[in-house]
Scaffold this motif. Structure first.
Motif, PDB file in Angstrom:
ATOM      1  N   ILE A  96       0.853  -1.206   0.000  1.00  0.00           N
ATOM      2  CA  ILE A  96       0.000   0.000   0.000  1.00  0.00           C
ATOM      3  C   ILE A  96       0.884   1.251   0.000  1.00  0.00           C
ATOM      4  CG2 ILE A  96      -2.064   1.102   0.946  1.00  0.00           C
ATOM      5  CD1 ILE A  96      -2.617  -1.421   2.527  1.00  0.00           C
ATOM      6  N   THR A 137       1.035   3.440  -2.583  1.00  0.00           N
ATOM      7  CA  THR A 137       0.558   4.477  -3.502  1.00  0.00           C
ATOM      8  C   THR A 137       0.124   5.742  -2.773  1.00  0.00           C
ATOM      9  OG1 THR A 137      -1.588   3.392  -3.477  1.00  0.00           O
ATOM     10  CG2 THR A 137      -0.146   2.913  -5.330  1.00  0.00           C
ATOM     11  N   LYS A 138      -0.423   5.602  -1.589  1.00  0.00           N
ATOM     12  CA  LYS A 138      -0.905   6.790  -0.855  1.00  0.00           C
ATOM     13  C   LYS A 138       0.184   7.475  -0.036  1.00  0.00           C
ATOM     14  CE  LYS A 138      -3.859   4.126   1.455  1.00  0.00           C
ATOM     15  NZ  LYS A 138      -4.845   3.635   2.405  1.00  0.00           N
ATOM     16  N   LYS A 139       1.358   6.855   0.055  1.00  0.00           N
ATOM     17  CA  LYS A 139       2.453   7.443   0.824  1.00  0.00           C
ATOM     18  C   LYS A 139       3.313   8.318  -0.083  1.00  0.00           C
ATOM     19  CE  LYS A 139       2.290   3.509   3.813  1.00  0.00           C
ATOM     20  NZ  LYS A 139       2.534   2.092   3.775  1.00  0.00           N
ATOM     21  N   SER A 140       3.779   9.431   0.460  1.00  0.00           N
ATOM     22  CA  SER A 140       4.574  10.364  -0.340  1.00  0.00           C
ATOM     23  C   SER A 140       5.957   9.774  -0.619  1.00  0.00           C
ATOM     24  CB  SER A 140       4.727  11.689   0.388  1.00  0.00           C
ATOM     25  OG  SER A 140       5.568  11.529   1.512  1.00  0.00           O
ATOM     26  N   LYS A 141       6.596  10.314  -1.651  1.00  0.00           N
ATOM     27  CA  LYS A 141       7.928   9.860  -2.038  1.00  0.00           C
ATOM     28  C   LYS A 141       8.921  10.085  -0.900  1.00  0.00           C
ATOM     29  CE  LYS A 141       8.778  10.467  -6.425  1.00  0.00           C
ATOM     30  NZ  LYS A 141       9.217  11.006  -7.733  1.00  0.00           N
ATOM     31  N   ARG A 150       8.261  10.213   2.346  1.00  0.00           N
ATOM     32  CA  ARG A 150       7.979   9.284   3.442  1.00  0.00           C
ATOM     33  C   ARG A 150       8.533   7.896   3.144  1.00  0.00           C
ATOM     34  NH1 ARG A 150       1.858   7.776   5.316  1.00  0.00           N
ATOM     35  NH2 ARG A 150       2.371   6.150   6.800  1.00  0.00           N
ATOM     36  N   LYS A 151       8.344   7.424   1.900  1.00  0.00           N
ATOM     37  CA  LYS A 151       8.856   6.104   1.512  1.00  0.00           C
ATOM     38  C   LYS A 151      10.378   6.075   1.541  1.00  0.00           C
ATOM     39  CE  LYS A 151       6.246   6.024  -2.232  1.00  0.00           C
ATOM     40  NZ  LYS A 151       5.574   5.603  -3.471  1.00  0.00           N
TER      41      LYS A 151
END
Length: 65
Positions: free
Chosen positions: A32, A34-38, A40-41
């Motif tokens: 999951i 897709t909803k996390k910002s670049k 944050r990842k």
């Protein structure tokens, strides 16, 4: 007296650094995404250090004096 066993799940998740701190991986980076910002990842990619309050319990699991 029987041997003291290391907790198998803990030895897979934690590593000891040269200075004696305990390294750990960040959670929430497996799916999951897709909803996390670049940003944050990217920050979840790097290793973290276990907090001082949890160190005692993890050292018990790893059988470190």
């Amino acid at each position: 007296m029987p041997k003291v066993k290391t907790n198998s799940s803990a030895k897979k998740r934690f590593k000891l650094t040269g200075s004696g701190k305990i390294k750990r991986k960040h959670a929430f980076k497996s799916h999951i995404l897709t909803k996390k910002s670049k940003k944050r990842k990217r920050n979840l990619t790097y290793f973290g250090v276990v907090s001082k309050s949890d160190e005692k319990n993890i050292k018990l699991l790893l059988n470190i004096k």
